[in-house]
Design a protein around this motif. Sequence first.
Motif, short mmCIF file in Angstrom:
data_model
loop_
_atom_site.label_atom_id
_atom_site.label_comp_id
_atom_site.label_asym_id
_atom_site.label_seq_id
_atom_site.Cartn_x
_atom_site.Cartn_y
_atom_site.Cartn_z
N ILE A 80 -69.33 37.31 -21.51
CA ILE A 80 -69.66 38.49 -20.71
C ILE A 80 -69.49 39.77 -21.53
O ILE A 80 -70.41 40.58 -21.65
N TRP A 81 -68.31 39.96 -22.11
CA TRP A 81 -67.99 41.27 -22.69
C TRP A 81 -68.54 41.46 -24.10
O TRP A 81 -68.73 42.59 -24.53
N ASN A 82 -68.74 40.37 -24.81
CA ASN A 82 -69.19 40.46 -26.21
C ASN A 82 -68.25 41.34 -27.03
O ASN A 82 -68.66 42.24 -27.77
N ILE A 83 -66.94 41.09 -26.88
CA ILE A 83 -65.95 41.79 -27.69
C ILE A 83 -65.29 40.78 -28.63
O ILE A 83 -65.25 39.58 -28.34
N ARG A 84 -64.79 41.30 -29.73
CA ARG A 84 -64.22 40.42 -30.75
C ARG A 84 -62.82 40.89 -31.13
O ARG A 84 -62.50 42.08 -31.00
N PRO A 85 -62.00 39.98 -31.65
CA PRO A 85 -60.65 40.39 -32.06
C PRO A 85 -60.70 41.47 -33.13
O PRO A 85 -61.58 41.48 -34.00
N THR A 86 -59.76 42.38 -33.03
CA THR A 86 -59.60 43.44 -34.03
C THR A 86 -58.17 43.36 -34.56
O THR A 86 -57.22 43.55 -33.80
N LYS A 87 -58.05 43.08 -35.83
CA LYS A 87 -56.73 42.94 -36.44
C LYS A 87 -56.10 44.32 -36.63
O LYS A 87 -56.73 45.23 -37.17
N ILE A 88 -54.86 44.46 -36.17
CA ILE A 88 -54.13 45.70 -36.35
C ILE A 88 -53.18 45.51 -37.54
O ILE A 88 -52.37 44.58 -37.55
N GLU A 89 -53.33 46.36 -38.53
CA GLU A 89 -52.48 46.24 -39.72
C GLU A 89 -51.02 46.42 -39.33
O GLU A 89 -50.68 47.22 -38.46
N SER A 90 -50.18 45.66 -40.00
CA SER A 90 -48.75 45.71 -39.68
C SER A 90 -48.20 47.10 -39.94
O SER A 90 -48.58 47.77 -40.91
N HIS A 91 -47.36 47.52 -39.06
CA HIS A 91 -46.71 48.83 -39.18
C HIS A 91 -45.22 48.55 -39.39
O HIS A 91 -44.65 47.66 -38.78
#
Length: 816
Positions: free
Chosen positions: A800-811
């Motif tokens: 439905i959404w056509n969204i994909r994972p987005t990796k967040i860089e480690s802080h």
Amino acid sequence: MSITVETLSQLLKEKLTSSFGKSLEEATTKEVFQSTCLIMKDSIHPNWQMTQQTYDQNESKQVYYFSMEFLLGRMIETNLLNMGLLDIYKETLTSLGFNPEDVFREEHDAGLGNGGLGRLAACFLDSLASLELPGYGMGIRYKYGLFQQKVVNGYQVELPDYWLEDEYMWETKRDDKAIEVRFGGTVETTVLNGQLQFQHHDYERVLAIPYDVPIVGYNNNTVNTLRLWSAESTTNHFHFHSSRGHDYYHYLDYKRSIEKISEFLYPDDSYYEGKVLRLKQQYFLVSAGLQSIIRRYKKQNKPLHQLSKHVVIQINDTHPSLVVPELMRLLLDEEKLGWNEAWSITQETVAYTNHTTLSEALEKWPEDMFTTLFPRLYQIIEEINERFCKMLWYDYPELREKIPEMAILAYGQIHMAHLAMVGSFSINGVAKLHTEILKDRVMQPFYTVFPKRFNNKTNGITHRRWLLNVNPNLANVISEAIGTEWIHQPEQLTKIIPFSTDSSFQESIRKVKHENKKRLASYIKEHYNVIIDDQSIVDVHIKRLHGYKRQLLNLFHIIHLYNSYKENPALEMTPRTFIFGAKAAPGYTFAKQVIKLINAVAEKINNHPQVSKNLKVIFLENYQVSLAERIIPAADVSEQISTASKEASGTGNMKLMMNGALTIGTQDGANVEISEFVGNDNIFTFGLTSEEVFAYQQSGEYNARDYYNNDRRLRNVMDLFVNQHFSGDDVDFKDIFYSLLYNNDEYFVLKDFDSYIDTQKHVDQTYQNQSDWLSKSIVNIGHSGAFSSDRTIKQYAQDIWNIRPTKIESHVKTYY
């Protein structure tokens, strides 16, 4: 960066000093809780900021999940668990002389939801963050929850649930992101350069202030956002005349009317003013949320015609259906797009989830009320309706007779579900059976017109909260047997199924269940002064109280057992503890009578010298998430006995299954899919099917009185309602009796009674063979991973959404 007990102890002492001016020895449990939250927020906020920056930089497509409910429960343990810090915080608090459970209980359950709809939304937010998917929640910051339930002389009494009495530690107020929402007024239509222009005059201004709550992903750096809107007044929009003192009081009235909008979850809509307030709440959420989305989108300098490539808006049930005309209003009036382009953007951006087959739950609003509150939106809905009906007339001549029942505007009412279906690109049900019923019956004409829009997304629950967090000993037993990969991939829980007949593994499972029962028994003894047998079957019915959920059928079985024990004190049956937890809507008289009956039966049984040795009945008041977390790990039997075709999905069935309870249920909602996974030998099914229910409803052949007259057991149960056996007042339960016989038992309680009694006997017989019972329990736990909300959200994201994972860089995480 890891943290030690010594470091964390020092941080807590410093935070107590800086925030409260107290030493550890002087601090209250509440102050320790608040200091703990402040330290956690210092660690969460850098990742929260990094998450939003990364989404913007990567131009990640985001889903905005609009829901009138988000039933979060307590967040402290969930956040600590997801951050990997739960054990170290527990160890630190213990070393400092505090009981971690006492500290955690200082957090009130957030009063932002009522039942399954809101808890589902909360599970979805957890899964979105844990799967590193870009997602926002959009809700209302209710000052008061549904209500705090007290039981007085057996009756439900509603008290205000002022959950914000103490500071909500997780929220951050964003004054700089305030939005103006407008109600009422008049619309002036003019023509400028050949284009229609719409000017809104004399409207009521309401300021929507966002309060953001971080949603922490499990074992990653993602921190998504739940944005909660609060309605507030402003003196900038009120004109004072200092010489006229009454204007001050006028202002107070104005201020009060504004703040009501976000004051109560589900105001009583049994009267006109209550209906107006509910409708204003829905528009308030929708308008504030959409304006903030458009504002943020435009800051990124993206063209509006590409909105659906970057944004998807999910409507959780019909409550936020005004998303459709409000998005059109913003695109037409504020952004000056033409109708066709605005409509195309709207339809490509909005998706709709249906959660019910009950006609009364498919909202309808009077046109006259709507035109008064939203004059411009009404014009837009009129146009949408006109174009939709013309399309049906010309393109679907076979449906011409159905146009009145498919119209968005018809017979003086606006049909919100129709509006949502016409204005969205996806329409999903929440269980396979539910979706088929929508397509074949409830929404069949719309399925004819929009077959590609309909799809199924069976609900799910977050296994991190409902297994790893609430039942850590069970989680440890599982991990010792199959490793910890199941925490990230819950479908791997199936690896425990080969252990279902292993006597050593069974014994480990049995010990965990028994310890959970002992804890629940201790809680009940402390709070209700009732002693329950921790070796008994713990039979649990916890959900909103409604006729179709049939707490009454469960009660019929209990009264039947009571009668059977009185007739034959030597009757052999496994001792059983029946636990109810449920709130009835304040205006739902029948449901409140059922609560009174449950408590009356409990008093009679629990005080009977012989029967009480084998049966106990407990109604646990003020059922909410934190109470569910106590009950579910201890449950043996999961009551999922709704009238077939009425329960869209259910998620309580999944939570109980995941903790090893066996389901007794009708072939309704997600019960059908649970049965498919575990096999018929590992679930107890009974009663009418949905097709049989539909057949009775269509033929009109069902006669409840026949069942009453022909089944002595049933008659003996029901006659106790009217002979003052359970109450000194001879009218207390007559309404229940007469509603079943004279209203012809709308939910087929009498019809399913015989099948339910036989199946409950089978439950008892199975439990007596503990090895067999434990084997079935393990099979249920093993298949419960299929009902993780991670699976559901992956399906939404892909289909439905056509969204994909987005990796967040480690802080670099800090703890101060």
